[in-house]
Design an enzyme around this catalytic site. Structure first.
Site, PDB file in Angstrom:
ATOM      1  N   HIS A 141      -8.403  -4.370  -0.660  1.00 47.31           N
ATOM      2  CA  HIS A 141      -7.132  -3.696  -0.391  1.00 47.31           C
ATOM      3  C   HIS A 141      -6.276  -4.548   0.540  1.00 47.31           C
ATOM      4  O   HIS A 141      -6.638  -4.782   1.696  1.00 47.31           O
ATOM      5  CB  HIS A 141      -7.385  -2.325   0.243  1.00 47.31           C
ATOM      6  N   SER A 192       0.829  -1.203   0.000  1.00 54.20           N
ATOM      7  CA  SER A 192       0.000   0.000   0.000  1.00 54.20           C
ATOM      8  C   SER A 192       0.867   1.259   0.000  1.00 54.20           C
ATOM      9  O   SER A 192       1.632   1.494  -0.930  1.00 54.20           O
ATOM     10  CB  SER A 192      -0.954  -0.044   1.201  1.00 54.20           C
ATOM     11  N   ASP A 244     -10.331  -2.757  -5.505  1.00 52.47           N
ATOM     12  CA  ASP A 244      -9.688  -2.165  -4.329  1.00 52.47           C
ATOM     13  C   ASP A 244     -10.355  -0.824  -4.027  1.00 52.47           C
ATOM     14  O   ASP A 244     -10.330   0.086  -4.861  1.00 52.47           O
ATOM     15  CB  ASP A 244      -8.193  -1.965  -4.607  1.00 52.47           C
TER      16      ASP A 244
END
Length: 428
Positions: free
Chosen positions: A372, A214, A343
């Protein structure tokens, strides 16, 4: 979302780089494609929101890792950051040097490295070493990170791949100390650069690899782009990167869940870090402490704190500069990218499909669902963790013996051999 196995879609250049594996030379795409097993999503987690929400449910945590924490200083600004090295179990207790900041606490299964251990750091061995970068306000303790690091660092005879590993904790994260008037931002690569230099000094013969998650994937992309052909990493894996921060922020605030759940939670996490280290910022004339405290959303924190501390005129200017899309074009190391099209945080409209196709060093796999940093499968397990491990392992195919590769496949990823056979030359 279909309730049957979803086969990932590959995205890459028409003229990819070639990699030598054993006695055969393969295009990057031919090297990477056999690693992509089908994603068998849990049918109860049938969209990106449910997949993402499930990450907060930690009822099953099989990935036990122990860390010894090393505190390093960046000479560029005098600030300190921490690196958590994976160590074997059990380890001797050690007093915490961060007791004044953390109240004597560190994340689970983490202790400070003793002075004696620090002095002994260093080796001439050629053990492959992976550096992990966590997500926004996270740390080495995060389950998504440990789900990749645990099988990589397990001994070969125990079904693992025998990597050494460490995690770079962003300043103030994972109960680490802040010693200057700043935290971190999505473009701040100075600590990663200093950490790589340090590892090259103490482990001069170890090949280095990296995996980013991320927010950490965005920082890692910026770093490898800045380094270009001088980058020390042999290969990198990027999982659920937000890529275009301005696009991602605007997309979040187009929906109720995006603004009132994701943005609010992330903004709250950053304000918590701010409060923990408030003594470092309370006298800074650039910061209106009350304004930061009144904010609710992530973009408000970035507007009122991050942009101010790092000298950006607006939050938009910060997001545009910190986005990693353009730096992806500059990377000159094999770069594997994993992305779920549903996502809700790293939104699909911000993903650099064109840039991936334009750079022969890039290979991206997308799945129709997965959320995610989630990808929870039917029967347990997480698709991205298995895939990232295989990617990093197969990047070593020139240095590992065939026994080690086959042993890892048998113990850890039997599904790859059965469903998506790997070319025999990859095992040489």
């Amino acid at each position: 979302m279909p309730f049957w196995p979803a086969h990932p879609t590959s995205h890459h250049s028409r003229s990819p780089i070639t990699l030598k594996t054993g006695t055969k030379t393969l295009p990057f795409s031919a090297f990477a494609a056999p690693l992509l097993t089908p994603f068998r999503a849990n049918p109860l987690l049938f969209n990106g929101h449910l997949q993402t929400f499930w990450t907060a449910v930690k009822w099953n945590d099989p990935h036990t890792i122990h860390y010894a924490r090393q505190r390093l200083q960046n000479p560029a600004d005098g600030g300190h950051f921490t690196v958590d090295f994976v160590v074997p179990e059990p380890f001797p207790p050690a007093p915490s040097s961060t007791e004044a900041v953390t109240g004597g606490r560190l994340p689970p299964r983490t202790r400070d490295m003793t002075e004696e251990e620090g002095a002994r750091l260093g080796s001439d061995d050629d053990t492959p070493m992976v550096i992990a970068l966590h997500g926004l306000s996270g740390g080495s303790h995060e389950l998504y990170l440990r789900s990749v690091i645990a099988p990589l660092t397990r001994k070969v005879e125990e079904g693992g791949s025998g990597f050494a590993a460490c995690v770079l904790n962003a300043r103030g994260c994972a109960l680490s100390e802040v010693t200057t008037g700043q935290l971190f931002n999505a473009r701040f690569t100075a600590d990663l650069r200093q950490m790589v230099r340090y590892l090259q000094e103490v482990y001069p013969r170890r090949p280095l690899y990296a995996v980013g998650f991320s927010y950490g994937a965005n920082i890692l992309t910026n770093y490898i782009g800045e380094e270009g052909d001088k980058c020390a990493f042999k290969a990198v894996a990027l999982c659920s990167s937000p890529w275009n921060l301005e696009v991602a922020s605007k997309a979040l605030h187009r929906t109720y869940l995006g603004s009132e759940v994701y943005s609010k939670v992330m903004g709250g996490n950053m304000r918590n870090l701010f409060e923990i280290h408030i003594d470092n910022f309370s006298e800074d004339p650039r910061i209106d402490v009350d304004l930061v405290r009144r904010g609710k959303y992530l973009y408000e924190f970035d507007r009122d704190f991050t942009a101010q501390i790092f000298g950006y005129a607006t939050v938009g200017a910060y997001y545009r500069d910190a986005s990693s899309v353009d730096n992806l074009l500059k990377t000159r190391v094999p770069t594997f990218i994993l992305h779920a099209k549903d996502d809700p945080v790293a939104v699909d409209e911000g993903v650099p499909y064109d840039e991936v196709r334009a750079n022969p060093y890039c290979f991206m796999a997308t799945t129709p669902t997965g959320g995610h940093l989630s990808w929870f499968e039917y029967g347990g397990g997480r698709w991205f963790a298995r895939t990232a491990c295989l990617i990093l392992l197969l990047s070593l195919s020139m240095t590992l013996t065939s026994f080690q590769v086959v042993d890892f496949f048998t113990a850890f990823a039997r599904e790859v051999v059965e469903v998506n056979p790997v070319d025999e030359t990859l095992k040489q």
